[in-house]
Design a protein around this motif. Structure first.
Motif, PDB file in Angstrom:
ATOM      1  N   MET A  91      82.022 -28.418-122.787  1.00 14.21           N
ATOM      2  CA  MET A  91      81.394 -29.610-123.167  1.00 14.21           C
ATOM      3  C   MET A  91      81.832 -29.988-121.692  1.00 14.21           C
ATOM      4  SD  MET A  91      78.837 -29.067-125.844  1.00 14.21           S
ATOM      5  CE  MET A  91      78.899 -31.319-126.320  1.00 14.21           C
ATOM      6  N   SER A  92      83.848 -31.054-121.723  1.00 16.56           N
ATOM      7  CA  SER A  92      84.014 -31.665-120.813  1.00 16.56           C
ATOM      8  C   SER A  92      83.153 -30.575-119.337  1.00 16.56           C
ATOM      9  CB  SER A  92      84.677 -31.636-120.763  1.00 16.56           C
ATOM     10  OG  SER A  92      85.392 -32.620-122.132  1.00 16.56           O
ATOM     11  N   GLU A  93      83.236 -30.020-119.152  1.00 12.88           N
ATOM     12  CA  GLU A  93      83.415 -28.790-117.505  1.00 12.88           C
ATOM     13  C   GLU A  93      81.642 -28.928-117.681  1.00 12.88           C
ATOM     14  OE1 GLU A  93      83.744 -25.158-115.562  1.00 12.88           O
ATOM     15  OE2 GLU A  93      84.905 -24.742-117.710  1.00 12.88           O
ATOM     16  N   ALA A  94      81.026 -28.578-118.348  1.00  9.28           N
ATOM     17  CA  ALA A  94      79.304 -28.456-118.649  1.00  9.28           C
ATOM     18  C   ALA A  94      79.411 -30.022-118.064  1.00  9.28           C
ATOM     19  CB  ALA A  94      78.526 -27.874-119.529  1.00  9.28           C
ATOM     20  N   LEU A  95      78.829 -31.427-118.748  1.00  8.30           N
ATOM     21  CA  LEU A  95      79.065 -31.778-118.263  1.00  8.30           C
ATOM     22  C   LEU A  95      79.138 -32.485-116.671  1.00  8.30           C
ATOM     23  CD1 LEU A  95      77.986 -34.612-119.109  1.00  8.30           C
ATOM     24  CD2 LEU A  95      79.612 -35.980-119.790  1.00  8.30           C
ATOM     25  N   GLU A  96      80.591 -32.074-116.645  1.00  8.66           N
ATOM     26  CA  GLU A  96      80.651 -33.112-115.013  1.00  8.66           C
ATOM     27  C   GLU A  96      80.134 -31.810-114.108  1.00  8.66           C
ATOM     28  OE1 GLU A  96      84.420 -31.545-112.681  1.00  8.66           O
ATOM     29  OE2 GLU A  96      84.907 -32.092-114.650  1.00  8.66           O
ATOM     30  N   ASN A  97      79.730 -30.592-114.666  1.00  9.83           N
ATOM     31  CA  ASN A  97      78.807 -30.678-114.021  1.00  9.83           C
ATOM     32  C   ASN A  97      77.289 -30.412-113.939  1.00  9.83           C
ATOM     33  OD1 ASN A  97      80.813 -28.155-112.225  1.00  9.83           O
ATOM     34  ND2 ASN A  97      80.505 -26.738-114.637  1.00  9.83           N
ATOM     35  N   LEU A  98      76.714 -31.039-114.915  1.00  9.96           N
ATOM     36  CA  LEU A  98      75.717 -31.907-115.147  1.00  9.96           C
ATOM     37  C   LEU A  98      75.078 -33.296-113.760  1.00  9.96           C
ATOM     38  CD1 LEU A  98      74.506 -31.064-118.106  1.00  9.96           C
ATOM     39  CD2 LEU A  98      73.958 -29.777-115.903  1.00  9.96           C
ATOM     40  N   MET A  99      77.103 -33.875-113.482  1.00 11.92           N
ATOM     41  CA  MET A  99      76.862 -35.037-113.891  1.00 11.92           C
ATOM     42  C   MET A  99      76.749 -34.691-111.987  1.00 11.92           C
ATOM     43  SD  MET A  99      79.048 -36.750-115.828  1.00 11.92           S
ATOM     44  CE  MET A  99      79.357 -38.484-115.097  1.00 11.92           C
ATOM     45  N   LEU A 100      77.401 -33.551-111.487  1.00 16.15           N
ATOM     46  CA  LEU A 100      77.753 -33.705-110.114  1.00 16.15           C
ATOM     47  C   LEU A 100      76.250 -32.884-109.623  1.00 16.15           C
ATOM     48  CD1 LEU A 100      78.993 -32.445-107.849  1.00 16.15           C
ATOM     49  CD2 LEU A 100      79.590 -30.350-108.137  1.00 16.15           C
ATOM     50  N   GLN A 101      76.127 -32.074-110.158  1.00 13.70           N
ATOM     51  CA  GLN A 101      74.338 -31.502-109.916  1.00 13.70           C
ATOM     52  C   GLN A 101      73.211 -32.739-110.522  1.00 13.70           C
ATOM     53  OE1 GLN A 101      72.924 -28.110-112.570  1.00 13.70           O
ATOM     54  NE2 GLN A 101      70.633 -29.043-111.599  1.00 13.70           N
ATOM     55  N   LYS A 102      72.927 -33.567-111.251  1.00 11.92           N
ATOM     56  CA  LYS A 102      72.337 -34.510-111.010  1.00 11.92           C
ATOM     57  C   LYS A 102      72.682 -35.341-109.401  1.00 11.92           C
ATOM     58  CE  LYS A 102      69.700 -34.363-114.495  1.00 11.92           C
ATOM     59  NZ  LYS A 102      68.712 -34.242-115.334  1.00 11.92           N
ATOM     60  N   LEU A 103      73.805 -35.499-109.587  1.00  7.48           N
ATOM     61  CA  LEU A 103      74.701 -36.987-107.920  1.00  7.48           C
ATOM     62  C   LEU A 103      73.358 -36.659-107.322  1.00  7.48           C
ATOM     63  CD1 LEU A 103      75.430 -39.004-106.728  1.00  7.48           C
ATOM     64  CD2 LEU A 103      77.816 -37.645-106.705  1.00  7.48           C
ATOM     65  N   LEU A 104      74.296 -35.072-106.802  1.00 10.23           N
ATOM     66  CA  LEU A 104      73.162 -34.177-105.199  1.00 10.23           C
ATOM     67  C   LEU A 104      72.249 -33.995-105.661  1.00 10.23           C
ATOM     68  CD1 LEU A 104      75.875 -30.972-105.569  1.00 10.23           C
ATOM     69  CD2 LEU A 104      76.214 -32.735-103.470  1.00 10.23           C
ATOM     70  N   TYR A 105      70.751 -34.155-106.184  1.00 12.48           N
ATOM     71  CA  TYR A 105      70.306 -33.413-106.563  1.00 12.48           C
ATOM     72  C   TYR A 105      68.805 -35.018-105.843  1.00 12.48           C
ATOM     73  CZ  TYR A 105      65.188 -34.054-109.134  1.00 12.48           C
ATOM     74  OH  TYR A 105      63.782 -34.797-108.775  1.00 12.48           O
ATOM     75  N   ASN A 106      70.189 -36.048-106.656  1.00 15.67           N
ATOM     76  CA  ASN A 106      68.841 -37.536-106.137  1.00 15.67           C
ATOM     77  C   ASN A 106      69.225 -37.997-104.581  1.00 15.67           C
ATOM     78  OD1 ASN A 106      68.411 -38.823-108.633  1.00 15.67           O
ATOM     79  ND2 ASN A 106      69.505 -38.562-109.510  1.00 15.67           N
ATOM     80  N   GLN A 107      70.893 -37.640-104.428  1.00 21.47           N
ATOM     81  CA  GLN A 107      71.461 -37.580-103.310  1.00 21.47           C
ATOM     82  C   GLN A 107      70.142 -36.661-102.346  1.00 21.47           C
ATOM     83  OE1 GLN A 107      73.135 -39.959-101.655  1.00 21.47           O
ATOM     84  NE2 GLN A 107      72.602 -39.512 -99.822  1.00 21.47           N
ATOM     85  N   ALA A 108      69.626 -35.585-102.221  1.00 20.86           N
ATOM     86  CA  ALA A 108      68.534 -34.665-101.550  1.00 20.86           C
ATOM     87  C   ALA A 108      67.484 -35.531-101.894  1.00 20.86           C
ATOM     88  CB  ALA A 108      68.811 -33.439-102.043  1.00 20.86           C
ATOM     89  N   LEU A 109      67.057 -35.913-103.072  1.00 18.86           N
ATOM     90  CA  LEU A 109      65.599 -36.747-103.057  1.00 18.86           C
ATOM     91  C   LEU A 109      65.698 -38.413-101.839  1.00 18.86           C
ATOM     92  CD1 LEU A 109      64.677 -36.849-106.625  1.00 18.86           C
ATOM     93  CD2 LEU A 109      64.069 -35.652-104.611  1.00 18.86           C
ATOM     94  N   ILE A 110      67.020 -38.426-101.465  1.00 20.68           N
ATOM     95  CA  ILE A 110      67.570 -40.250-101.114  1.00 20.68           C
ATOM     96  C   ILE A 110      67.063 -39.273 -99.504  1.00 20.68           C
ATOM     97  CG2 ILE A 110      68.735 -41.718-100.323  1.00 20.68           C
ATOM     98  CD1 ILE A 110      70.112 -42.084-103.008  1.00 20.68           C
ATOM     99  N   SER A 118      67.691 -26.470-107.688  1.00 22.54           N
ATOM    100  CA  SER A 118      67.128 -25.914-105.918  1.00 22.54           C
ATOM    101  C   SER A 118      67.524 -27.272-104.759  1.00 22.54           C
ATOM    102  CB  SER A 118      65.683 -25.902-105.801  1.00 22.54           C
ATOM    103  OG  SER A 118      65.019 -24.316-106.649  1.00 22.54           O
ATOM    104  N   TYR A 119      66.908 -28.723-105.007  1.00 16.69           N
ATOM    105  CA  TYR A 119      67.479 -29.392-104.425  1.00 16.69           C
ATOM    106  C   TYR A 119      68.923 -29.360-104.450  1.00 16.69           C
ATOM    107  CZ  TYR A 119      62.558 -31.586-103.823  1.00 16.69           C
ATOM    108  OH  TYR A 119      61.242 -31.762-102.763  1.00 16.69           O
ATOM    109  N   SER A 120      69.873 -29.814-105.070  1.00 17.13           N
ATOM    110  CA  SER A 120      71.652 -29.967-105.750  1.00 17.13           C
ATOM    111  C   SER A 120      71.953 -29.221-105.087  1.00 17.13           C
ATOM    112  CB  SER A 120      71.882 -29.907-107.070  1.00 17.13           C
ATOM    113  OG  SER A 120      72.125 -28.717-107.638  1.00 17.13           O
ATOM    114  N   SER A 121      71.142 -27.518-104.901  1.00 23.39           N
ATOM    115  CA  SER A 121      72.668 -26.694-103.939  1.00 23.39           C
ATOM    116  C   SER A 121      71.931 -26.851-102.400  1.00 23.39           C
ATOM    117  CB  SER A 121      71.716 -25.339-104.363  1.00 23.39           C
ATOM    118  OG  SER A 121      70.595 -24.886-104.585  1.00 23.39           O
ATOM    119  N   THR A 122      70.724 -27.031-102.375  1.00 24.67           N
ATOM    120  CA  THR A 122      70.059 -26.808-101.186  1.00 24.67           C
ATOM    121  C   THR A 122      71.066 -29.018-100.393  1.00 24.67           C
ATOM    122  OG1 THR A 122      68.397 -26.772-101.035  1.00 24.67           O
ATOM    123  CG2 THR A 122      68.472 -28.123 -98.786  1.00 24.67           C
TER     124      THR A 122
END
Length: 153
Positions: free
Chosen positions: A65-84, A138-142
């Motif tokens: 659960m901790s690893e999943a939350l950490e990975n999801l937070m990183l993905q959301k962070l990258l996604y939001n930065q990609a939108l910015i 897709s956004y976060s990996s890009t």
């Protein structure tokens, strides 16, 4: 009259106990930028983490659960930065990926009805959730590729 009064009291007590039973459908665990991470997303992703661990044949002392939350937070962070940063992403094959994943889920569940019962939502809603999730990935990996391409060792 007394029977009527007792009946009304019993009816209100029954209705009160029904309203006292609250069921939490889902809750927000974290918010990164404008994106919320739901508890159900963390649970689903932790199941994927456990499955990947089994496939690779290793165990970890970290909670899935901790690893999943950490990975999801990183993905959301990258996604939001990609939108910015207005990162360009090819979403042309997104529909095909969604449909292939839906097909696999239906095959695993046995039928569309069984899948809907397992996920507790209609098939159109499952498609929308998958589409949003795959688009964010897709956004976060890009964005991650863009950031790591600038790093030199």
């Amino acid at each position: 009259m007394k029977r009527f009064f007792i009946g009304v009291v019993v009816a209100f007590a029954t209705i009160g106990s029904v309203f006292a039973q609250q069921v939490v459908a889902d809750k927000v665990v974290a918010v990164v930028g404008n994106s919320a991470i739901l508890y159900s997303e963390v649970v689903d992703f932790s199941k994927q983490v456990l499955q990947q661990r089994r496939e690779r044949g290793y165990t970890s002392d970290r909670s899935a659960m901790s690893e999943a939350l950490e990975n999801l937070m990183l993905q959301k962070l990258l996604y939001n930065q990609a939108l910015i940063d207005s990162v360009e992403v090819n979403t042309g094959d997104l529909s095909g990926r969604v449909e292939s994943q839906i097909s696999r889920l239906i095959e695993d569940a046995g039928s569309i009805t069984a899948l809907e019962k397992r996920q507790n939502m209609q098939i159109y809603h499952i498609r929308e959730v998958l589409r949003r999730r795959l688009e964010e990935q897709s956004y976060s990996s890009t964005m991650q590729n863009e950031v790591t391409s600038k790093v030199t060792i």
